[in-house]
Design an enzyme around this catalytic site. Sequence first.
Site, PDB file in Angstrom:
ATOM      1  N   ALA A  43       0.813  -1.226   0.000  1.00 51.19           N
ATOM      2  CA  ALA A  43       0.000   0.000   0.000  1.00 51.19           C
ATOM      3  C   ALA A  43       0.841   1.268   0.000  1.00 51.19           C
ATOM      4  CB  ALA A  43      -0.936  -0.002   1.207  1.00 51.19           C
ATOM      5  N   GLY A  44       2.001   1.235   0.640  1.00 48.57           N
ATOM      6  CA  GLY A  44       2.839   2.432   0.715  1.00 48.57           C
ATOM      7  C   GLY A  44       3.133   2.867   2.138  1.00 48.57           C
ATOM      8  N   LYS A 100       9.685  -0.436  13.466  1.00 44.94           N
ATOM      9  CA  LYS A 100       9.056  -1.493  12.677  1.00 44.94           C
ATOM     10  C   LYS A 100       9.002  -2.699  13.606  1.00 44.94           C
ATOM     11  CE  LYS A 100       7.883  -3.677   8.724  1.00 44.94           C
ATOM     12  NZ  LYS A 100       6.949  -3.264   7.689  1.00 44.94           N
ATOM     13  N   ASP A 125      12.786  -2.818   5.700  1.00 47.56           N
ATOM     14  CA  ASP A 125      12.516  -1.500   6.265  1.00 47.56           C
ATOM     15  C   ASP A 125      13.507  -1.073   7.345  1.00 47.56           C
ATOM     16  OD1 ASP A 125      10.251  -1.061   4.643  1.00 47.56           O
ATOM     17  OD2 ASP A 125       9.071  -2.363   5.928  1.00 47.56           O
ATOM     18  N   GLU A 146       5.688   1.684  11.914  1.00 48.21           N
ATOM     19  CA  GLU A 146       5.202   1.092  10.661  1.00 48.21           C
ATOM     20  C   GLU A 146       4.799  -0.350  10.910  1.00 48.21           C
ATOM     21  OE1 GLU A 146       6.499  -0.428   6.258  1.00 48.21           O
ATOM     22  OE2 GLU A 146       7.877   0.908   7.313  1.00 48.21           O
ATOM     23  N   LEU A 163       3.513  -4.226  10.048  1.00 49.55           N
ATOM     24  CA  LEU A 163       3.746  -5.213   9.001  1.00 49.55           C
ATOM     25  C   LEU A 163       2.437  -5.405   8.247  1.00 49.55           C
ATOM     26  CD1 LEU A 163       2.495  -8.329  10.029  1.00 49.55           C
ATOM     27  CD2 LEU A 163       3.966  -7.586  11.890  1.00 49.55           C
ATOM     28  N   GLY A 164       2.527  -5.616   6.939  1.00 47.49           N
ATOM     29  CA  GLY A 164       1.343  -5.904   6.147  1.00 47.49           C
ATOM     30  C   GLY A 164       0.213  -4.917   6.333  1.00 47.49           C
ATOM     31  N   PRO A 207       1.779  11.752  -4.147  1.00 44.54           N
ATOM     32  CA  PRO A 207       2.043  11.526  -5.560  1.00 44.54           C
ATOM     33  C   PRO A 207       2.984  10.334  -5.730  1.00 44.54           C
ATOM     34  CG  PRO A 207       3.412  13.306  -4.763  1.00 44.54           C
ATOM     35  CD  PRO A 207       2.495  12.936  -3.615  1.00 44.54           C
ATOM     36  N   TYR A 208       3.092   9.856  -6.945  1.00 47.65           N
ATOM     37  CA  TYR A 208       4.079   8.800  -7.215  1.00 47.65           C
ATOM     38  C   TYR A 208       5.469   9.354  -6.946  1.00 47.65           C
ATOM     39  CZ  TYR A 208       7.023   5.524  -9.722  1.00 47.65           C
ATOM     40  OH  TYR A 208       8.008   4.628 -10.054  1.00 47.65           O
TER      41      TYR A 208
END
Length: 225
Positions: free
Chosen positions: A14-15, A40, A48, A109, A111-112, A201-202
Site C-alpha cells: 500500500a505504501g 518497525k 525497512d 510502521e 507489518l502488512g 504523488p508517485y
Amino acid sequence: MLKELLITGTDTEAGKTVLTTVLSAYWQKYYPQSRLGIMKPIQSGVGDREWYQNTFKLEQSPEEITPLYFQAPLAPPIAAAKENRPVDLAIVWQTLTKLRSQCDFLLIESLGGLGSPVTDELTVADLAGEWRLPTILVVPVKLGAISHTVANVALARQTRINLKGIVLNCTQPHSDAEIADLTPKDLIQSLTNIPVLGYLPYIDNLTDLDKLAQIASNLDLEKLS
C-alpha cells in the site's frame, strides 16, 4: 501533532514505508531539535529496518527499530515457526514503552495490512486496538481501492482502533482524472466517516528528504492533533 502514530495499510504494497519516510523527513526538517523515533515492530526478511537506519539519523539501536526480526520474508507466525522461535510480543511492548518515554514523536510502521497475522491468534488490527495506537490507513490508488478502504475501516472499528485518517498513495504515475476516478476523496469520506488527509504523488526517489518534507506539508496533518 500526536506523540505517536501507527502507519498501516490495506495490503502489503500500500505504501506504508513511503508514508513513514515522508512523515519522518517532515519531522526532522521542521522539528530538528526534537527526537524522532521510528519503529518497525516485527520484520520478516531484509527491508525497512535497514532503510530507516541508512536514511535517517536515529538515536536508536537496530533492535529498537525492529525488536523482532525473522529471516524468511513471510507472515511472522510462519517465519517464526521456520526458526523454531515464538513471536514474543512482550519484547515488542517493552521496546514500544521505552521509545514512548524517550521520543518526542514516534512513527510505527506495521507489518502488512490491518488483517495481517502477527501470531496464530492476533492480527495487526488486534494489536493496534489493544495497544491504543492512533493510526493512519494508507490506501493505494487503484481499482478496488474504495471497497478495500471500506472493509479496512470496518475492521478498524470492530477492533476499536483510533483511526485518525486515510492517506491515498499513488504507487504508480496517475493523472488527476485517474486519481479522481479510482479514489474519489469525497465518496471515501462519505462511506467511511474518516477524513482523507490527502494524496501522496508517485515518488520515484525516496532519498530527496527535502522534497519528501514538502510533500508531507501538503497533507492535512492538523487533523492528527
